[in-house]
Motif scaffolding. Structure first.
Motif, PDB file in Angstrom:
ATOM      1  N   VAL A  68      -6.215  -8.477  -4.202  1.00 14.62           N
ATOM      2  CA  VAL A  68      -5.765  -8.367  -5.206  1.00 14.62           C
ATOM      3  C   VAL A  68      -4.954  -9.767  -5.343  1.00 14.62           C
ATOM      4  CG1 VAL A  68      -4.171  -7.112  -6.875  1.00 14.62           C
ATOM      5  CG2 VAL A  68      -5.470  -5.984  -4.865  1.00 14.62           C
ATOM      6  N   PHE A  69      -5.189 -10.325  -6.548  1.00 15.36           N
ATOM      7  CA  PHE A  69      -4.311 -11.400  -7.039  1.00 15.36           C
ATOM      8  C   PHE A  69      -3.024 -11.147  -7.661  1.00 15.36           C
ATOM      9  CE2 PHE A  69      -8.886 -12.554  -7.010  1.00 15.36           C
ATOM     10  CZ  PHE A  69      -9.042 -13.738  -6.690  1.00 15.36           C
ATOM     11  N   VAL A  70      -1.907 -11.912  -7.304  1.00  9.78           N
ATOM     12  CA  VAL A  70      -0.867 -11.830  -8.086  1.00  9.78           C
ATOM     13  C   VAL A  70      -0.613 -13.350  -8.715  1.00  9.78           C
ATOM     14  CG1 VAL A  70       1.616 -11.573  -8.070  1.00  9.78           C
ATOM     15  CG2 VAL A  70       0.184 -10.343  -6.284  1.00  9.78           C
ATOM     16  N   PRO A  71      -1.074 -13.440  -9.943  1.00  7.44           N
ATOM     17  CA  PRO A  71      -1.073 -14.663 -10.746  1.00  7.44           C
ATOM     18  C   PRO A  71       0.092 -15.247 -11.460  1.00  7.44           C
ATOM     19  CG  PRO A  71      -2.496 -13.114 -11.988  1.00  7.44           C
ATOM     20  CD  PRO A  71      -2.194 -12.478 -10.832  1.00  7.44           C
ATOM     21  N   GLU A  72       1.057 -14.036 -11.770  1.00  5.66           N
ATOM     22  CA  GLU A  72       2.186 -14.073 -12.184  1.00  5.66           C
ATOM     23  C   GLU A  72       3.197 -13.344 -11.962  1.00  5.66           C
ATOM     24  OE1 GLU A  72       1.868 -14.025 -16.650  1.00  5.66           O
ATOM     25  OE2 GLU A  72      -0.392 -14.302 -16.394  1.00  5.66           O
ATOM     26  N   LEU A  73       4.482 -13.970 -11.743  1.00  7.58           N
ATOM     27  CA  LEU A  73       5.613 -12.902 -11.302  1.00  7.58           C
ATOM     28  C   LEU A  73       6.810 -14.066 -12.084  1.00  7.58           C
ATOM     29  CD1 LEU A  73       6.576 -11.898  -8.019  1.00  7.58           C
ATOM     30  CD2 LEU A  73       8.252 -12.723  -9.302  1.00  7.58           C
ATOM     31  N   HIS A  74       7.503 -12.885 -12.769  1.00  5.17           N
ATOM     32  CA  HIS A  74       8.858 -13.575 -13.705  1.00  5.17           C
ATOM     33  C   HIS A  74       9.854 -12.534 -13.479  1.00  5.17           C
ATOM     34  CE1 HIS A  74       6.020 -16.085 -15.749  1.00  5.17           C
ATOM     35  NE2 HIS A  74       5.038 -15.047 -15.814  1.00  5.17           N
ATOM     36  N   LEU A  75      11.241 -13.352 -13.526  1.00  7.26           N
ATOM     37  CA  LEU A  75      12.371 -12.376 -13.447  1.00  7.26           C
ATOM     38  C   LEU A  75      12.883 -12.583 -14.876  1.00  7.26           C
ATOM     39  CD1 LEU A  75      13.851 -14.179 -10.140  1.00  7.26           C
ATOM     40  CD2 LEU A  75      12.226 -11.865 -10.491  1.00  7.26           C
ATOM     41  N   GLU A  76      13.636 -11.125 -15.224  1.00  5.52           N
ATOM     42  CA  GLU A  76      14.202 -11.094 -16.266  1.00  5.52           C
ATOM     43  C   GLU A  76      15.704 -10.382 -16.036  1.00  5.52           C
ATOM     44  OE1 GLU A  76      12.276  -8.871 -19.523  1.00  5.52           O
ATOM     45  OE2 GLU A  76      10.498 -10.380 -19.607  1.00  5.52           O
ATOM     46  N   PRO A  77      16.730 -11.240 -15.975  1.00  7.51           N
ATOM     47  CA  PRO A  77      18.134 -10.669 -15.635  1.00  7.51           C
ATOM     48  C   PRO A  77      18.771 -10.177 -16.859  1.00  7.51           C
ATOM     49  CG  PRO A  77      18.050 -13.094 -15.535  1.00  7.51           C
ATOM     50  CD  PRO A  77      16.521 -12.802 -15.976  1.00  7.51           C
ATOM     51  N   THR A  78      19.410  -8.834 -16.625  1.00  7.05           N
ATOM     52  CA  THR A  78      20.238  -8.592 -17.681  1.00  7.05           C
ATOM     53  C   THR A  78      21.712  -8.070 -17.189  1.00  7.05           C
ATOM     54  OG1 THR A  78      18.352  -7.585 -18.941  1.00  7.05           O
ATOM     55  CG2 THR A  78      20.582  -6.666 -19.286  1.00  7.05           C
ATOM     56  N   LEU A  79      22.836  -8.564 -17.567  1.00  2.00           N
ATOM     57  CA  LEU A  79      24.063  -8.283 -17.135  1.00  2.00           C
ATOM     58  C   LEU A  79      24.685  -7.286 -17.846  1.00  2.00           C
ATOM     59  CD1 LEU A  79      25.319 -12.019 -16.395  1.00  2.00           C
ATOM     60  CD2 LEU A  79      24.761 -10.404 -14.740  1.00  2.00           C
ATOM     61  N   LEU A  80      25.380  -6.485 -17.087  1.00  2.00           N
ATOM     62  CA  LEU A  80      26.435  -5.372 -17.577  1.00  2.00           C
ATOM     63  C   LEU A  80      27.668  -5.725 -17.102  1.00  2.00           C
ATOM     64  CD1 LEU A  80      24.273  -2.131 -16.767  1.00  2.00           C
ATOM     65  CD2 LEU A  80      24.138  -3.574 -18.915  1.00  2.00           C
TER      66      LEU A  80
END
Length: 392
Positions: A68-80
């Motif tokens: 299985v390929f993993v072509p994309e990986l992104h982080l989206e941080p949200t602060l509380l």
């Protein structure tokens, strides 16, 4: 053979074949074998204006042959936090630690192939900075880090969204002289405040840390079913679901306020118990409801049918996800009771005075819990008191 009997037999056979087709279609639908886990998170306060959070993820492929390929990986941080966070600057970094390839110095995530029965890791970093004069330690509360990644393989291209909650500050444990003790009906009740719980937390450690100093023989320590479920990682973003035709059609028959009244909410139940069981439970439940016997769908569809919380059903940031009920609640209660030396129960309580004890350790006085929890001392808003200590 009587013609009516023959017709009934044929109808039963057709129905059975339809159920088999539903189950086969459900189990053979395109799916990726990749699994993501997270561990080793640490929060380092560099200064009043700088906090750095680091952790690791592991991507595993348990399939014996599929690559299985993993072509994309992104982080989206949200602060509380406890105030306006608009002036803060948040940056992220991903450093792959592949077993057979070096990471790029520019931080670019290149498409990587996870081979059968292999895994890879990556270090994630979130850097939170503030203007001079801002005390981040007093402002920040929790980091909700969403991990968006793409699976590419024989099943097609699937987008997944996972999330990990990292507490940036924690309240002090409960003390014997706490002013939060309340007097109930022949009992005393202490709501115990914790940090916002998540999959990085161990239930035994949470109970021991926050309640250990106040426990006495004869006490009963309760934990809410949703906090236990999120510690078990039993939450899922709707973006990860692919509602079937059955889910889209059947969800319309439930009351609009039900967590099963949306296609994704009902699909969560279908993924948990199977489409054949859900359909049969609805058919039998509807038939019995017509003759005045209600509630059979939830009895036949299983415990999770009542426990699933759809979007908005839980406290932020889990209000963006679908949360299932906890698993193995009875076993969890036994283990926690053995470690703490007092009775432990998993409960579901609301502001309407409804108290449901989902599971409890041997010897637990459930009548005592009914009296003590009826006023809902833990609350249903953002009190963050998932633990309630009941003392006869």
């Amino acid at each position: 053979m009587h013609p009516l009997i023959a017709v009934l037999l044929i109808a039963a056979l057709v129905f059975a074949l339809a159920l088999l087709w539903l189950e086969a279609r459900h189990r053979l639908r395109p799916a990726s074998p990749l699994q993501l886990s997270s561990a080793g998170w640490k929060v380092k306060t560099k200064s009043d204006q700088l906090v750095v959070v680091k952790g690791r993820i592991r991507i595993s492929n348990p399939h014996p042959r599929m690559e299985v390929f993993v072509p994309e990986l992104h982080l989206e941080p949200t602060l509380l936090g406890r105030g306006d966070l608009s002036a803060l600057t948040v940056t992220t970094a991903i450093t792959p630690h592949h077993p057979d390839e070096q990471a790029r110095p520019d931080g670019y995530w290149f498409a990587y192939i996870v081979k059968g029965r292999k895994s890879t890791e990556a270090e994630l970093s979130v850097r939170i900075s503030a203007p001079a004069g801002t005390d981040l330690r007093a402002l920040l509360d929790t980091l909700w880090l969403q991990i968006r990644w793409v699976h590419y393989g024989p099943f097609g291209r699937l987008e997944r969204r996972d999330a990990v909650l990292v507490p940036l500050r924690k309240p002090a444990p409960a003390q014997p002289d706490s002013p939060r003790w309340r007097q109930g009906e022949r009992c005393s009740v202490l709501p115990i405040r914790t940090h916002l719980l998540g999959s990085l937390d161990d239930p035994a450690e949470v109970l021991r840390h926050y309640a250990g100093a106040v426990l006495q023989p004869g006490d009963v320590l309760t934990i809410g079913e949703t906090p236990l479920a999120v510690m078990q990682g039993r939450y899922n973003h709707p973006a990860n679901l692919q509602p079937s035709s059955l889910a889209r059609l059947l969800c319309r028959v439930f009351h609009p306020t039900s967590s099963l009244a949306t296609a994704c909410g009902l699909q969560t139940l279908i993924d948990n118990v199977g489409p054949a069981r859900v359909l049969c439970a609805w058919l039998v439940g509807t038939a019995l409801k017509l003759v005045g016997s209600k509630g059979w769908f939830y009895r036949l569809a299983g415990e999770q049918a009542r426990l699933i919380d759809d979007v908005t059903g839980t406290t932020p940031p889990y209000d963006q996800t679908i949360v299932l009920g906890p698993s193995n609640s009875q076993q969890v209660c036994r283990q926690l009771a053995a470690e703490l030396g007092i009775a432990v129960a998993v409960v579901d309580v609301n502001d309407l005075g409804r108290v449901k004890v989902l599971a409890s350790s041997p010897g637990c006085d459930e009548a005592l819990l009914e009296r003590a929890l009826r006023p809902n001392p833990a609350g249903n808003a953002n009190e963050r008191t998932p633990l309630v200590l009941v003392r006869p």
